[in-house]
Design an enzyme around this catalytic site. Structure first.
Site, PDB file in Angstrom:
ATOM      1  N   GLU A  18      49.610 -79.388  37.255  1.00  0.00           N
ATOM      2  CA  GLU A  18      50.014 -78.198  38.003  1.00  0.00           C
ATOM      3  C   GLU A  18      49.178 -78.184  39.272  1.00  0.00           C
ATOM      4  OE1 GLU A  18      50.379 -73.366  37.630  1.00  0.00           O
ATOM      5  OE2 GLU A  18      48.534 -74.420  37.163  1.00  0.00           O
ATOM      6  N   HIS A  57      56.370 -69.798  32.738  1.00  0.00           N
ATOM      7  CA  HIS A  57      55.756 -68.541  32.299  1.00  0.00           C
ATOM      8  C   HIS A  57      55.078 -67.767  33.430  1.00  0.00           C
ATOM      9  CE1 HIS A  57      52.544 -71.367  32.673  1.00  0.00           C
ATOM     10  NE2 HIS A  57      51.649 -70.424  32.480  1.00  0.00           N
ATOM     11  N   ASP A  58      55.018 -68.337  34.624  1.00  0.00           N
ATOM     12  CA  ASP A  58      54.419 -67.660  35.774  1.00  0.00           C
ATOM     13  C   ASP A  58      55.470 -67.160  36.765  1.00  0.00           C
ATOM     14  OD1 ASP A  58      51.832 -68.240  34.887  1.00  0.00           O
ATOM     15  OD2 ASP A  58      51.729 -70.111  36.029  1.00  0.00           O
ATOM     16  N   ASP A  90      48.900 -77.999  26.791  1.00  0.00           N
ATOM     17  CA  ASP A  90      48.407 -77.440  28.035  1.00  0.00           C
ATOM     18  C   ASP A  90      46.903 -77.698  28.078  1.00  0.00           C
ATOM     19  OD1 ASP A  90      48.293 -75.786  30.385  1.00  0.00           O
ATOM     20  OD2 ASP A  90      50.028 -74.704  29.588  1.00  0.00           O
ATOM     21  N   ASP A 132      53.331 -59.674  12.798  1.00  0.00           N
ATOM     22  CA  ASP A 132      52.277 -58.954  13.530  1.00  0.00           C
ATOM     23  C   ASP A 132      52.670 -58.733  14.991  1.00  0.00           C
ATOM     24  OD1 ASP A 132      52.006 -61.470  14.578  1.00  0.00           O
ATOM     25  OD2 ASP A 132      49.848 -61.656  14.203  1.00  0.00           O
ATOM     26  N   ASP A 189      46.585 -77.566  33.796  1.00  0.00           N
ATOM     27  CA  ASP A 189      46.525 -76.297  34.509  1.00  0.00           C
ATOM     28  C   ASP A 189      45.686 -76.409  35.791  1.00  0.00           C
ATOM     29  OD1 ASP A 189      47.230 -73.383  34.070  1.00  0.00           O
ATOM     30  OD2 ASP A 189      45.074 -73.182  34.383  1.00  0.00           O
ATOM     31  N   ASN A 249      54.995 -63.836  10.906  1.00  0.00           N
ATOM     32  CA  ASN A 249      54.341 -62.974   9.907  1.00  0.00           C
ATOM     33  C   ASN A 249      54.376 -61.486  10.243  1.00  0.00           C
ATOM     34  OD1 ASN A 249      52.610 -63.017  12.038  1.00  0.00           O
ATOM     35  ND2 ASN A 249      50.767 -63.490  10.859  1.00  0.00           N
TER      36      ASN A 249
HETATM   37  O1  TEU Z   1      48.641 -70.867  37.138  1.00  0.00           O
HETATM   38  C1  TEU Z   1      48.005 -71.209  38.314  1.00  0.00           C
HETATM   39  C2  TEU Z   1      48.534 -70.747  39.574  1.00  0.00           C
HETATM   40  O2  TEU Z   1      48.732 -71.518  40.474  1.00  0.00           O
HETATM   41  C3  TEU Z   1      48.616 -69.285  39.804  1.00  0.00           C
HETATM   42  O3  TEU Z   1      48.203 -69.017  41.108  1.00  0.00           O
HETATM   43  C4  TEU Z   1      49.972 -68.820  39.569  1.00  0.00           C
HETATM   44  O4  TEU Z   1      50.732 -69.024  40.710  1.00  0.00           O
HETATM   45  C5  TEU Z   1      49.835 -67.425  39.132  1.00  0.00           C
HETATM   46  O5  TEU Z   1      50.709 -67.312  38.063  1.00  0.00           O
HETATM   47  C6  TEU Z   1      49.992 -66.386  40.189  1.00  0.00           C
HETATM   48  O6  TEU Z   1      51.181 -65.697  40.145  1.00  0.00           O
HETATM   49  C7  TEU Z   1      48.053 -71.361  35.982  1.00  0.00           C
HETATM   50  C8  TEU Z   1      48.786 -70.888  34.760  1.00  0.00           C
HETATM   51  O7  TEU Z   1      50.079 -71.414  34.755  1.00  0.00           O
HETATM   52  C9  TEU Z   1      48.730 -69.403  34.700  1.00  0.00           C
HETATM   53  O8  TEU Z   1      49.481 -68.868  33.647  1.00  0.00           O
HETATM   54  C10 TEU Z   1      47.285 -69.003  34.558  1.00  0.00           C
HETATM   55  O9  TEU Z   1      47.173 -67.628  34.627  1.00  0.00           O
HETATM   56  C11 TEU Z   1      46.404 -69.639  35.641  1.00  0.00           C
HETATM   57  O10 TEU Z   1      46.693 -71.008  35.858  1.00  0.00           O
HETATM   58  C12 TEU Z   1      44.958 -69.567  35.236  1.00  0.00           C
HETATM   59  O11 TEU Z   1      44.714 -70.428  34.173  1.00  0.00           O
HETATM   60 CA    CA Z   2      52.564 -63.732  14.244  1.00  0.00          CA
END
Ligand code: TEU
Ligand code: CA
Length: 563
Positions: free
Chosen positions: A258, A330-331, A99, A26, A201, A24
């Site tokens: 995780e 994503h981390d 998640d 944004d 998580d 959309n």
């Molecule tokens: O990540 C948990 C985690 O183990 C973190 O220490 C991770 O290594 C972090 O990205 C440090 O660089 C999970 C999620 O995947 C993360 O995106 C969240 O920010 C976090 O938990 C808190 O919910």
């Molecule tokens: Ca959007």
């Protein structure tokens, strides 16, 4: 013989909704955007989507701080949009894994709003409250994962609450059975909706020790390590068995925990076939290689160490538990930038090589959005370009406040390791904003989108995308890729990763050159002979002749029928 299961034969694709597709204008990815791209994922051939959090959240940590587990984040759409996405995914034979973030909630969750009001609040014990040490000191010296103390002082009751992540992510008190019941009933509600599993998580951190002593302070550090008191705590397996009995076992789900800091021994408890807890865990030893005193460094990953770690997990879980295979999420920074070579000359070759190395192993592979295109790290130069709370807080603590770090030095580490590298928008085509949004994206688009984008790659038979498509298809055709045994060859070689898989009289040789030079591999003679079939090669080889000589970043998998 290994027990068969659909989630062992599946390939998972992780979507970070904020950065996937904006419907959309944004500037923020959303659920309708995901639905509009399901055909792309179907074409790639994946079986399961792991959806990073889409629940209502004030977005202190991009949805990992949840204020309502049973509502959709407004920016992402509505519950109707979710139901439509789920139905459309299922129509294409794609499952959706949610998640589950239940180590902590947002401080804006109604439980916490109630909890902080008074010591007599009925929700007081939903969270972890302690008195300070006096003279303004927190209960102990623990540091949070996102800089600063892990304790936040709260005026209303003159006490501190624990937050292992940001101060807007208070930790739930899992020792309170009412908390467990709330979480289990919420999970059940999602299962009733028809979702197909959970990625949990930091599930390794839900059980904390009752007494909370100071932690060890690392060299040059400010705060103490909470690890020994919060990770794999004494009740974690009891709580997961309870979760399994009350919720998970009632449905046909895929579950992956995780579990930061997990060892093989612990993994066998979380994911052991007979333990009735989870299907798999994510271990982090391979992505943490090179770290000393935390993640802010630019240390390369020595291949011999990488092989040692991967091989240990391959052999030690064999027949007892199941591996999850990943290089990016994503981390993490982009896998081709961290483990391969993202220069224009070698980006495609090395992205395909890494994919071969990972996808030919035993376990369930996870593809992180854009990894199938060989998307790279972002050329960050300035703190203003970052959005991640981890970076913003570290910068404030280490540069602005304490001056422990030079700005340049820290930005250069962020360039290499920041989570924002993985969070720049998905590159769909070569139009403005890479086709991700018609508005202004919430985070910068990687300037290389004109060369690296899905549209070009779907139409190009030699692309990284097409290569992933082939790897995923092979896994469906060849049981040896899913279930075969694993043996490492040439363990001491610093450039070549070579291993053999074996199943029912078949052998599969996998060769990967992790360097930009030509390398010799010690290939067992039978693989040169008749009946050796090249399953896949990133240099377009069609025969195993001369396979011992590997060109820069060359990868090949060779199947041998041994009578
Ligand atoms: O990540 C948990 C985690 O183990 C973190 O220490 C991770 O290594 C972090 O990205 C440090 O660089 C999970 C999620 O995947 C993360 O995106 C969240 O920010 C976090 O938990 C808190 O919910
Ligand atoms: Ca959007």
């Amino acid at each position: 013989m290994i027990k068969r299961a659909w989630w062992k034969e599946a390939v998972v694709y992780q979507i970070y909704p904020r950065s996937f597709m904006d419907s959309n204008g944004d500037g923020i990815g959303d659920l309708k955007g995901i639905t509009s791209r399901l055909d792309y994922l179907k074409e790639l051939g994946i079986d399961v989507i792991w959806l990073s959090p889409v629940y209502q959240s004030p977005n202190d940590d991009n949805g990992y701080d949840i204020s309502d587990y049973q509502a959709i984040m407004q920016e992402f759409g509505t519950m109707e949009d979710f139901d439509e996405m789920l139905a459309e995914a299922h129509r294409r034979g794609i499952r959706i894994v949610m998640d589950l973030v239940v180590n902590h909630t947002s401080d804006e969750h109604r439980w916490f709003v109630e909890s902080r009001k008074s010591v007599d609040s009925p929700k007081r014990d939903y969270y972890i409250w302690r008195k300070g040490k006096g003279d303004g000191q927190p209960p102990n010296n623990w540091g949070s994962c996102f800089s600063g103390s892990a304790w936040q002082y709260d005026d209303a009751t003159d006490m501190y609450y624990l937050h292992l992540f940001s101060k807007k992510q208070p930790d739930l008190n899992w020792d309170n059975s009412a908390v467990r019941e709330e979480v289990f009933s919420m999970m059940d509600w999602w299962c009733q909706k028809g979702i197909d599993g959970f990625r949990m998580d930091v599930i390794s951190m839900i059980s904390k020790t009752a007494d909370m002593p100071d932690g060890k302070v690392g060299e040059g550090g400010i705060y103490g390590d909470f690890g020994p008191y919060c990770i794999h705590g004494s009740n974690v397996h009891r709580y997961l068995k309870e979760m399994n009995e009350k919720v998970l076992s009632h449905y046909d789900l895929m579950t992956v925990g995780e579990t930061s800091g997990v060892t093989v021994e612990e993994a066998l408890k979380y994911a052991g076939e007979e333990e009735h807890e989870l299907n798999m865990v994510f271990q982090f030893e391979h992505v943490d290689l090179g770290n000393v005193n935390g993640k802010w460094n630019r240390n390369p990953v020595p291949l011999t160490e990488f092989k040692k770690v991967m091989s240990k997990w391959q052999t030690c879980l064999k027949g007892k538990a199941w591996n999850s295979l990943f290089l990016g999420n994503h981390d993490q920074p982009r896998s081709v930038s961290r483990f391969g070579n993202d220069s224009p000359k070698y980006r495609e070759l090395s992205a395909k090589m890494l994919a071969t190395c990972l996808h030919m192993m035993q376990g369930t592979p996870y593809v992180y959005q854009g990894e199938e295109l060989g998307m790279t790290n972002y050329p960050f130069t300035d703190i203003g370009q970052f959005r991640d709370i981890e970076n913003l807080n570290a910068y404030r603590e280490l540069v602005t406040e304490s001056r422990l770090w030079e700005e340049k030095e820290l930005i250069s580490c962020f360039q290499y390791k920041s989570r924002d590298n993985a969070r720049t928008p998905m590159q769909w085509d070569d139009t403005e904003n890479a086709g991700f949004s018609t508005g202004t994206p919430w985070i910068g688009v990687n300037p290389n989108y004109k060369e690296i984008n899905a549209k070009e790659q779907v139409g190009n038979p030699d692309s990284v995308f097409r290569y992933y498509q082939k790897l995923i298809a092979l896994r469906k055709e060849q049981p040896i890729i899913v279930y075969g045994d694993y043996e490492l060859l040439m363990p001491e070689d610093a450039s070549v990763y070579a291993y053999i898989r074996r199943l029912d009289g078949q052998s599969l040789l996998v060769l990967c050159n992790f360097s930009s030079e030509e390398k010799e591999a010690d290939v067992p003679a039978q693989f040169f002979g008749k009946g050796a079939e090249v399953l896949i090669s990133n240099y377009g080889r069609d025969s195993a002749d001369g396979i011992g000589k590997l060109r820069p970043y060359e990868a090949a998998a060779i199947l041998l029928e041994t009578p």
